[in-house]
Write an enzyme that holds these catalytic residues in place. Sequence first.
Site, PDB file in Angstrom:
ATOM      1  N   GLU A 194     -71.973 -65.365  72.865  1.00 44.68           N
ATOM      2  CA  GLU A 194     -71.884 -66.319  73.987  1.00 44.68           C
ATOM      3  C   GLU A 194     -70.842 -67.394  73.717  1.00 44.68           C
ATOM      4  O   GLU A 194     -70.238 -67.916  74.647  1.00 44.68           O
ATOM      5  CB  GLU A 194     -73.235 -66.983  74.249  1.00 44.68           C
ATOM      6  N   HIS A 246     -65.982 -64.460  81.917  1.00 43.77           N
ATOM      7  CA  HIS A 246     -67.079 -64.563  80.945  1.00 43.77           C
ATOM      8  C   HIS A 246     -67.240 -63.235  80.189  1.00 43.77           C
ATOM      9  O   HIS A 246     -67.244 -63.202  78.955  1.00 43.77           O
ATOM     10  CB  HIS A 246     -68.372 -64.925  81.677  1.00 43.77           C
ATOM     11  N   GLU A 247     -67.344 -62.156  80.938  1.00 38.76           N
ATOM     12  CA  GLU A 247     -67.544 -60.859  80.289  1.00 38.76           C
ATOM     13  C   GLU A 247     -66.294 -60.443  79.512  1.00 38.76           C
ATOM     14  O   GLU A 247     -66.388 -59.745  78.505  1.00 38.76           O
ATOM     15  CB  GLU A 247     -67.934 -59.794  81.321  1.00 38.76           C
ATOM     16  N   HIS A 267     -66.645 -61.736  76.053  1.00 39.08           N
ATOM     17  CA  HIS A 267     -67.458 -60.822  75.232  1.00 39.08           C
ATOM     18  C   HIS A 267     -66.619 -59.609  74.807  1.00 39.08           C
ATOM     19  O   HIS A 267     -66.688 -59.148  73.671  1.00 39.08           O
ATOM     20  CB  HIS A 267     -68.656 -60.305  76.038  1.00 39.08           C
TER      21      HIS A 267
END
Length: 510
Positions: A303, A264-265, A268
């Site tokens: 996101e 997830h990170e 980003h």
Amino acid sequence: MTAIQDFQAHIAELSDLLCAISVLKWDARTQMPHGGAETRGYQLATLSRLAQEHFISDKTARLLDAAETAIAGEAADSYLVRGVQQTRQYYEIIGKLPLELVSEKAALEPVSEGVWAEAKKNNDFASFAPYLQQQVDLARRQADAIGYSEHPFDALVFEYEPSMTAAKLRVLFDGLKVGLLPLLRAIVAKSQPLEKNLWTREYPLERQKAFGLEIAQRFGYDLNRGRLDIAPHPFEISFTRQDVRITTRYQPNYFPMALYGTLHETGHALYEQGVDPALTRTALTIDFLGKYPVGGTSYGVHESQSRLWENQIGRSRAFWNAHFDRFQHHFPDVSADVDPEFMYRAVNRVQPSLIRVEADEVTYNLHIMLRVEIELGLMDGSIKVNDLPEIWNAKMGEYLGVTPPDDARGVLQDIHWSGGGFGSFPGYTVGNVMSAQFLDAARRDVGALDDSLAAGDYAPLLGWLTENIYRHGRAFSGSELLIRSTGADLTVEPYLNYLRAKFTDLYGLA
Ligand code: ZN
């Protein structure tokens, strides 16, 4: 120097100050001993005041006037014009914020986050409530200072998703509920336990880290400009595209927490690392409001990237087919009796649960709706801080059919409110919806995209995302990026189609 060069040099200094603030925030969340919180608060308050004085100054006004004259005749969607326009827009917004409000917020943040971390550990909402009340009061003062036409929340959500309002969110949520609730009911009715329990096995932390970083690099995360650390609530933060850091957390038995937190990170981070180098230290990689990540255009678009890489890629059948051998390599003791298809099913279990960050793709947005409804109530005064544990638990029962056994797993689970981050939660759902639109467009534009994904080759997808989203920094709004690259503004259908197709297949639904 020309008017534009003077303007750029002034903005570059602001960028330096804001990045230094972010470094101190990263340190506070990953390295700083608990005792450092109070003095760190002073440091952040001082630097935030200096940044604001630098920006809200006669010099900025003068340079901005000159730059506006100098860009007359330039293309309206050029980076130069967009940078000057955004500087003007935020100059006016920030000019409305009283200096003492800004330094109060900056000083409260690390103290309040420290109290929240202790309160969560001790399951003690009462100790956190006065700090949360202070954050609510500051947020309402901020909304009043900036101004709004319908709901105070509109002034707050603007900081994260400029094109969103309370009214638009209600429409978006209604559209999602119509699709999600029947799907969730059908899945729960069909749900059976998996034949083997993977989450009672041992996954050594060092190997979890190695596996996660290996996949992150396969996705395209550049460790020459990045690093991975541990934080209780994972996040990504960048100090220009040259230094983009991520964090995760580990559990010995439940490896998806660390793996999918890392992926997830990483999503980003790919966004931040993919910004055009020419935009470094310019208005188009500054979050003038002092939020982060700095280089992306909004929380929702950010996101959309973290969720795309985490879920649509990381939780796909193609992902487990492509990387199962590496999973076996890192965890030989626990992987002998499973295959890629079992892993795919295991990481896509749908189960109404207590914790947002561990929620599956079907229930995730219900967690977000709960929080946004509470924020709306806190901001318009219809919900009181002291009633939050009770209201939280009631809504969890209503939407997800589960009741938190304690506040640590209930109202205290997220860091956002302790940092005063009201208005950020809608970005998660907006991002989910956008992610499906972007991936559909990439499939349309990139030949045989699914073949390269099946081979574990992410360069074609990363190339499309960089070209259409990442490189632009903050030049275009989420809505503009969607229209430019997909041909349509925000719409729930691609996301609902994605979820229906995936989970109809996984659960054998009619
Ligand atoms: Zn995220």
